[in-house]
Structure formats: structure tokens, C-alpha cells
Motif scaffolding. Sequence first.
Motif, PDB file in Angstrom:
ATOM      1  N   GLY A  78      26.812  42.734  46.060  1.00 18.99           N
ATOM      2  CA  GLY A  78      26.771  43.790  46.827  1.00 18.99           C
ATOM      3  C   GLY A  78      27.178  45.305  46.067  1.00 18.99           C
ATOM      4  O   GLY A  78      25.982  45.498  45.482  1.00 18.99           O
ATOM      5  N   ASN A  79      27.899  46.149  45.552  1.00 19.87           N
ATOM      6  CA  ASN A  79      27.705  47.364  44.446  1.00 19.87           C
ATOM      7  C   ASN A  79      27.977  47.141  43.013  1.00 19.87           C
ATOM      8  O   ASN A  79      28.374  47.789  42.494  1.00 19.87           O
ATOM      9  N   GLN A  80      28.264  45.634  43.342  1.00 25.61           N
ATOM     10  CA  GLN A  80      28.854  45.167  41.970  1.00 25.61           C
ATOM     11  C   GLN A  80      27.607  44.206  40.249  1.00 25.61           C
ATOM     12  O   GLN A  80      26.591  44.033  41.373  1.00 25.61           O
ATOM     13  N   VAL A  81      27.715  44.275  39.236  1.00 24.83           N
ATOM     14  CA  VAL A  81      26.925  43.710  38.733  1.00 24.83           C
ATOM     15  C   VAL A  81      27.893  42.821  37.854  1.00 24.83           C
ATOM     16  O   VAL A  81      28.583  43.318  37.401  1.00 24.83           O
ATOM     17  N   GLN A  82      27.901  41.677  38.345  1.00 25.95           N
ATOM     18  CA  GLN A  82      28.520  40.787  37.906  1.00 25.95           C
ATOM     19  C   GLN A  82      27.629  39.406  36.449  1.00 25.95           C
ATOM     20  O   GLN A  82      26.780  39.466  36.629  1.00 25.95           O
ATOM     21  N   LEU A  83      28.700  40.091  35.513  1.00 26.52           N
ATOM     22  CA  LEU A  83      28.448  38.755  33.940  1.00 26.52           C
ATOM     23  C   LEU A  83      29.269  37.443  33.908  1.00 26.52           C
ATOM     24  O   LEU A  83      30.185  37.757  34.209  1.00 26.52           O
TER      25      LEU A  83
END
Length: 135
Positions: A78-83
Amino acid sequence: MISGDISQLEQLISRLGQSSEIEQAAAIAAKPIVQNLVDAGFISATAPSGTAWSALKDGSGRIPLQGLRSFFRASVHGNQVQLINEKPYAIYHQTGTRFMDNRKMVPETELPNSWSQPISQPVLAAVKQKLQGEG
């Protein structure tokens, strides 16, 4: 009261209505920078705050956590960068234990300036491009 040609304003408002697309473009622009920042932390053996990681207790002089580096993956949701780190024990290095000092690999709350500054330029460029209808 607004007078004159407001067509550009109307176009901008229309594009703002597509905010999820704009936010996703920002996240896509940030993703490679975030991955590079994680890699840089491993290379320099420092936390995102700039604090050096504690040396290994075995006195070998090796840089800690190099085995975890290749298991970090940045992805856009979506609108997030996940690590995500695929190794379940990575959290113990991030938070530390009563037997081991923490060695922060990623920010836990707000982004420090060392992360927000390199991320902001590509994100702003992506948002500007979307708002101008180029992306």
C-alpha cells in the motif's frame, strides 16, 4: 473568491483525490533507499541513530550480525515500506537480551535524520511527478 482560469487548480485537486496512488508512489520511491540504509548500517556496524554496535564478546574483531544482513527485505505494501528479516532471531539483536547488548538495525519509532534526509528527496520527487500527472 477565486477568479480567472482555475483549470490547473481543478486538475491538482483531482490528482489529490487519488492520494492512495500518490502515497504508493512515495513508498515505491523510498523502498530502495531504505534497503540501502539497512545495508549501510551493516557496513558501518551502526544503529540508525549513529550509535556504534557493541563489539562481539568473543573478542574476534568481526563485525556483528553480518549473517542477518542478506535476510532483510524491503517491500511496498500500500503506502508503506516494510522491512522484514526472515530470521526469527533478528529481533533479539534489535532489542537485546539480558545476555546480549542490542544492536539496532532499523528504526523502531520515528525515522532519525540519517534516514529521513536521504529518503525525503526521492519521495518528494515522486509526489511532485504524480501531482503533475507525469507518473
